[in-house]
Design an enzyme around this catalytic site. Structure first.
Site, PDB file in Angstrom:
ATOM      1  CG  ASP A  74      -9.518  -9.507  -7.721  1.00 15.60           C
ATOM      2  OD1 ASP A  74      -8.292  -9.731  -7.659  1.00 15.60           O
ATOM      3  OD2 ASP A  74     -10.035  -8.428  -7.381  1.00 15.60           O
TER       4      ASP A  74
HETATM    5  N1  URA Z   1      -8.619  -4.547  -9.882  1.00 14.98           N
HETATM    6  C1  URA Z   1      -9.283  -5.313  -8.987  1.00 14.98           C
HETATM    7  O1  URA Z   1      -9.627  -4.850  -7.913  1.00 14.98           O
HETATM    8  N2  URA Z   1      -9.543  -6.578  -9.320  1.00 14.98           N
HETATM    9  C2  URA Z   1      -9.222  -7.129 -10.514  1.00 14.98           C
HETATM   10  O2  URA Z   1      -9.521  -8.297 -10.752  1.00 14.98           O
HETATM   11  C3  URA Z   1      -8.543  -6.319 -11.435  1.00 14.98           C
HETATM   12  C4  URA Z   1      -8.241  -5.033 -11.093  1.00 14.98           C
END
Ligand code: URA
Length: 246
Positions: free
Chosen positions: A110
């Site tokens: 993310d």
């Molecule tokens: N899980 C998440 O919620 N975000 C990420 O960036 C990676 C795994």
């Protein structure tokens, strides 16, 4: 033998500039193929066989390259984005800015997640690492707000159901430190798949909120902790071998 590719693509892939910069270099006689100046950048060459020089320096062909990035917050895991800087932009701005043009991130973190992200042009390895059937371990460090239920680790070890009904595979939750009971905790979580926002959604299902997330490892590859957020380096031969053994 490698398949024939256009001279301009070859040079762009090897990080020697944009297609228009390469055309300009060719026009000025700065590109030699097998010892002869070459002005036609659309001509095809056999990578690894034909000898290409730019400004008197040989351009060596590398089929695949592999980098690890300590992804900082604020950049998106994509090759292009209209709104935000991408991890590929970030590599291009780095100290060895003339990186090849065909790199892409292996999977996504993310925008607000930090940590280990692999960038490569090796589609086969990326597929291997991301394929759900290979269950590649991904280890995350998180700071979690809220009161984690006492049986959180057991619930996650069973394989849990997210708020929207999605089932996720068993995961290993380790509590590292209880910072301030009922306020936030530090945990390490190992998951074996990569569903959208998976870690955040797993904690949401327990009425907690991930306020900081960092990926520590993927398969046998661990984040090099000497890399500050935003820094990257090439993988070593040993690390590439470890990843390939997934
Ligand atoms: N899980 C998440 O919620 N975000 C990420 O960036 C990676 C795994």
């Amino acid at each position: 033998m490698e398949k024939m590719i256009r001279l301009d693509k070859f040079l762009a892939d090897m990080g020697k500039g944009s297609r228009s910069q390469i055309r300009e270099a060719a026009r000025k006689g700065r590109i030699l193929v097998n010892g002869e100046p070459e002005k036609k950048t659309e001509r095809k060459i056999a990578p690894g066989m034909d000898q290409v020089f730019l400004d008197g320096i040989p351009v060596w062909y590398k089929k695949y390259e592999y980098y690890m990035l300590n992804k900082p917050q604020g950049v998106v895991s994509a090759t292009e984005d209209n709104l935000h800087r991408t991890v590929v932009d970030l590599l291009g701005e780095g100290p060895d800015g003339d990186l090849r043009r065909d790199l892409f991130p292996v999977g996504r973190l993310d925008r607000d997640t930090e940590g280990l992200l692999i960038l490569t042009n090796d589609g086969e390895l990326a597929h291997k690492l991301l394929s759900p059937k290979n269950h590649v371990d991904k280890v995350y460090y998180a700071q979690v707000k809220g009161r984690l239920p006492a049986d959180a680790a057991a619930v996650m070890a069973e394989g849990m159901t997210l708020k929207d009904g999605t089932r996720v595979m068993p995961a290993r939750l380790e509590k590292i430190a209880l910072q301030n009971p009922g306020e936030w905790e530090e945990i390490r979580l190992t998951i074996h798949e990569g569903k959208f926002h998976q870690v955040k959604r797993m904690f949401e299902a327990l009425d907690c909120q991930v306020v900081y997330l960092k990926r520590l490892s993927m398969g046998a590859l661990c984040l090099d902790e000497t890399l500050k957020p935003g820094e990257y380096r090439r993988l070593t031969e040993e690390e590439i071998r470890l990843l390939g053994g997934v």
